[in-house]
Write a protein that holds these residues in place. Sequence first.
Motif, mmCIF file in Angstrom:
data_model
loop_
_atom_site.group_PDB
_atom_site.id
_atom_site.type_symbol
_atom_site.label_atom_id
_atom_site.label_comp_id
_atom_site.label_asym_id
_atom_site.label_seq_id
_atom_site.Cartn_x
_atom_site.Cartn_y
_atom_site.Cartn_z
ATOM 1 N N ARG A 222 0.993 -1.324 0.004
ATOM 2 C CA ARG A 222 -0.154 -0.195 0.348
ATOM 3 C C ARG A 222 0.659 1.299 -0.437
ATOM 4 O O ARG A 222 0.268 2.304 -1.203
ATOM 5 C CB ARG A 222 -0.911 0.228 1.171
ATOM 6 N N TYR A 223 1.814 1.467 0.551
ATOM 7 C CA TYR A 223 2.753 2.131 1.229
ATOM 8 C C TYR A 223 3.465 2.542 -0.453
ATOM 9 O O TYR A 223 3.116 3.485 -0.882
ATOM 10 C CB TYR A 223 4.128 2.055 2.077
ATOM 11 N N SER A 224 3.867 1.646 -1.175
ATOM 12 C CA SER A 224 4.621 1.190 -2.421
ATOM 13 C C SER A 224 3.554 2.165 -3.481
ATOM 14 O O SER A 224 3.931 2.916 -4.466
ATOM 15 C CB SER A 224 5.153 0.303 -3.199
ATOM 16 N N LYS A 225 2.001 2.012 -2.931
ATOM 17 C CA LYS A 225 1.238 2.007 -4.508
ATOM 18 C C LYS A 225 1.161 3.806 -4.184
ATOM 19 O O LYS A 225 0.757 4.665 -5.224
ATOM 20 C CB LYS A 225 -0.041 1.478 -4.678
ATOM 21 N N LYS A 232 4.660 11.370 -4.157
ATOM 22 C CA LYS A 232 5.327 11.932 -2.594
ATOM 23 C C LYS A 232 4.823 11.225 -1.154
ATOM 24 O O LYS A 232 4.117 10.130 -1.876
ATOM 25 C CB LYS A 232 4.043 13.735 -2.666
ATOM 26 N N VAL A 233 5.407 12.157 -0.696
ATOM 27 C CA VAL A 233 5.666 10.718 0.331
ATOM 28 C C VAL A 233 4.442 10.947 1.862
ATOM 29 O O VAL A 233 3.941 12.112 1.629
ATOM 30 C CB VAL A 233 6.778 10.689 1.504
ATOM 31 N N PRO A 234 3.974 9.718 1.973
ATOM 32 C CA PRO A 234 2.307 10.688 3.343
ATOM 33 C C PRO A 234 3.495 11.370 3.637
ATOM 34 O O PRO A 234 4.005 10.752 4.481
ATOM 35 C CB PRO A 234 1.673 9.098 3.231
ATOM 36 N N THR A 235 2.127 12.462 4.327
ATOM 37 C CA THR A 235 3.142 12.984 5.225
ATOM 38 C C THR A 235 1.471 12.666 7.012
ATOM 39 O O THR A 235 0.349 12.257 6.312
ATOM 40 C CB THR A 235 2.493 14.555 5.242
ATOM 41 N N GLN A 236 1.806 13.555 7.484
ATOM 42 C CA GLN A 236 1.140 12.929 9.149
ATOM 43 C C GLN A 236 -0.252 13.717 9.499
ATOM 44 O O GLN A 236 -1.229 13.460 9.303
ATOM 45 C CB GLN A 236 1.790 12.984 9.979
ATOM 46 N N ASN A 237 -0.749 14.567 8.452
ATOM 47 C CA ASN A 237 -1.408 15.558 8.247
ATOM 48 C C ASN A 237 -2.748 14.835 7.075
ATOM 49 O O ASN A 237 -3.666 15.146 6.438
ATOM 50 C CB ASN A 237 -1.386 16.752 7.873
ATOM 51 N N GLN A 241 -2.483 7.247 8.604
ATOM 52 C CA GLN A 241 -1.817 5.219 8.709
ATOM 53 C C GLN A 241 -0.370 5.087 7.813
ATOM 54 O O GLN A 241 0.805 4.038 8.591
ATOM 55 C CB GLN A 241 -2.910 4.323 8.204
ATOM 56 N N LEU A 242 -0.122 5.184 7.005
ATOM 57 C CA LEU A 242 0.753 4.996 5.950
ATOM 58 C C LEU A 242 2.876 5.998 7.022
ATOM 59 O O LEU A 242 2.932 5.122 7.000
ATOM 60 C CB LEU A 242 1.269 4.963 4.883
#
Length: 602
Positions: A222-225, A232-237, A241-242
Motif C-alpha cells: 500500500r505504501y509503494s502504491k 509524494k511521501v505520505p504526511t501526518q496530515n 496510517q501510512l
Amino acid sequence: MTDPLKKPTDSRWRNSWHRYAEFLRENGRRPELGHYKEKSLYTWYNSNLSKSDNGQLDQDQELSFSKLTDNGETYQIYVANRKKSLSKLAFFGRNTNLIRKETDGGGRINFEAACKMYIDFCNRMERHPRLEIKEELNISKWYLKTKDDFFNSRLTDQEIHAFDQLLQSTKQYKNDNVINHVPDLHESNLDKEGKNEVLNANDGTGSHMGARERNWYVMRDRYSKYLDDNKKVPTQNGDGQLYDWIYRQKKLLARGDIEDNRKAILGKLLAKIEDVRKNQVDEANKKKETKQSKKEGIILDGKHTIVTKTAKPRKVKRKAVKQDDLWNHRWQAYMGYMKKNQFCPSRYYTEDMVLFSWFKHNKMLLSKGKMREYRIAKFKQLFGEAKELQRKNKDIINADNRKGFHIRARQRNWFEMCERYSKYLDDNKKIPKQNGDRQLYSWMFRQKRHLAEGDIKDNRKATLEKLLAKIEDVREYQVDEANKKKERKQSRKEDISLDGKHAVATKTTNPKKNEHKAVKQDDLWNRKWQAYRDFMMKYQRCPSKHHAEELVLFDWFKHSKKLLKRGLMKAERIAKFKQLLSEAENLPRFNQFNYVDTSLKS
C-alpha cells in the motif's frame, strides 16, 4: 429483500444486551420502572424474559439472555456477589499476584488460570476488558503485554498453547482497546513469495503470526502504491496510517529489532522514498524557475526598477488613463449637479452617496497632500464653487427664518415624484393603483386636489398639466387594448352560437368529443353502481362515512339519491338506481334508527 441501510435486528438486540449488562456492572442492581432513564432497559428485559419463557428467542439470544437472569453468571458476579467479584477482578492482573509458572505460593495465580479467568470474563460480558474501567485496568494491561510477548515469541511452549486457546475463544468479541486485524486467509495466498510460511507451523500460533506477516506486506504494498500514484511521501496530515507505519519501521530498523526477511524489502522501500523526495525537490525547483522566468517585466537593479523589452507598460498606462477619465467624469457630474439643483450632494439621499463620498475622499487627499498634482487645480475650483454655494444657501436659510433648506428639499422631492410617476407610465403602460404602487397613487390624488383648490404653485402647474395629459393618453391606450382583447376573444368563440334558448352547433364544433365524454361518464356511473352493489353483498351493509376508504361510494350514493329526488337523474339510470336503493333499504342498519341482532335473526 432487506434494506441494506437498515441495521440488522440481531445487532440492535445485541446492543441492548450490552447496555443492560453494563448497567448491572455500574449500578449493581436491575433497572427500575420508576426511573425514566431506566424504563427502556426495564421494558427490554421483561419483554425478552417473556419471549424466553415462550421459546421465541433463537439459540444465540437464549444463551446470552440466560446470563442476565437471576441464576445467570453476569447477574451473579455483578449483583449477587458484587463486592467479592470486583475485589477479585482488581486483584487479578497485578504483577505481584501473577506469575507464569505454577507455584504453590499463597495468593498467586498461574498463567493457565489467568487465561481461563480472562476467557470467563469475556464470556460473561461478551467483550474484552477495557482500560478506562478501573477494576478492569490490570487485566487489560496483562492481556496487551502477554499478547505482545506471544507475537514476539517470548513465551514458553505451554504458555503459547494456553494463550492461543484464549485468542481462539475470545476472537468473536470486540476489543475496544486494540483493533485486532486478523483477516481470513485464502489457500491461494499460502506460501506466496514466502509471506505465509509461518502458517505451516503446528504450534497453534500460525494463524495469528501469519496474519501479522501478511498485514506487514499489505502495508508495504500500500505504501509503494501510494508513492507511485501520488509522487509524494505520505504526511501526518494526509494518510496518517501510512505515516505512522513507516515511522515505526524506521524506529525498529534503527534499533535492529526488524526481522531479516523484512530488512531487505524495507531497504528497497526506503530507497524508493528517497527517489520520490528527490523528484519532489526537482519539481519544486522547476516550478520556481518557471515562475521566475515569467517575471520578465521587472528586473531589480539596486534600488531602481528597470522595465525590459518584454514588459507590457501599456496595461499600467491604460489603467491610469481609465482612473483619470473616471475622476474627470465624477468632477463633471458633481459640477453639473450643483448647477442643476443649486446645492451640493447630500449623504441623506441614496442617489447622492456616490458623488458625496467622492468629494469627501478627494477633500481628505487634498488636506493630506496626497492628491496628484494635475488634479489639484481642478478640485480647488470645484471646492471653491461648492463653498460659495453653501454660503448662498446659508444666507437663504437665514433670510427665510431657517426654512429655506426644508422648502428646497420639498421642491426637489416634488419634481422627483413627477419623474417617477412619468417613468411608471412609460414602463407599465398603466396608471398606478391603490393596491399597486400606493405612494404614487396617493401623491397624484393630493396633486389633483391641490390643483382643483388652486393651491398649487405656478412653477409646478405646467409640469403637472403635462403629466395629467400623459395620464389621459395612457387611459385611452388601456381602453383600446381592452377593446382589442374583447374582439379577439369574441372571434375565438366559434364553437357555439346562441339561438334563443337553444345551443346550435356550428361547423367548427365537434359533437363526437361531447359524445365520447358522455360515454365515459356513463361507464364511470355503472362502475360505481356495481362497486356499491358488490360492497353490500360482501359486507351485508352500506358504505359508511366514518371509514375513509368507503367515502367515495358513500358520496356517490348520496349524490345520486339527491338527483333522483329532484328529478334530475338521467332516464336510463333511474331503474338501476331504484333497484340498488331497494336492496340497500332491505339491509339491516346498525347503530342508526333501529337495532337488529343478526345472530337472533339467523
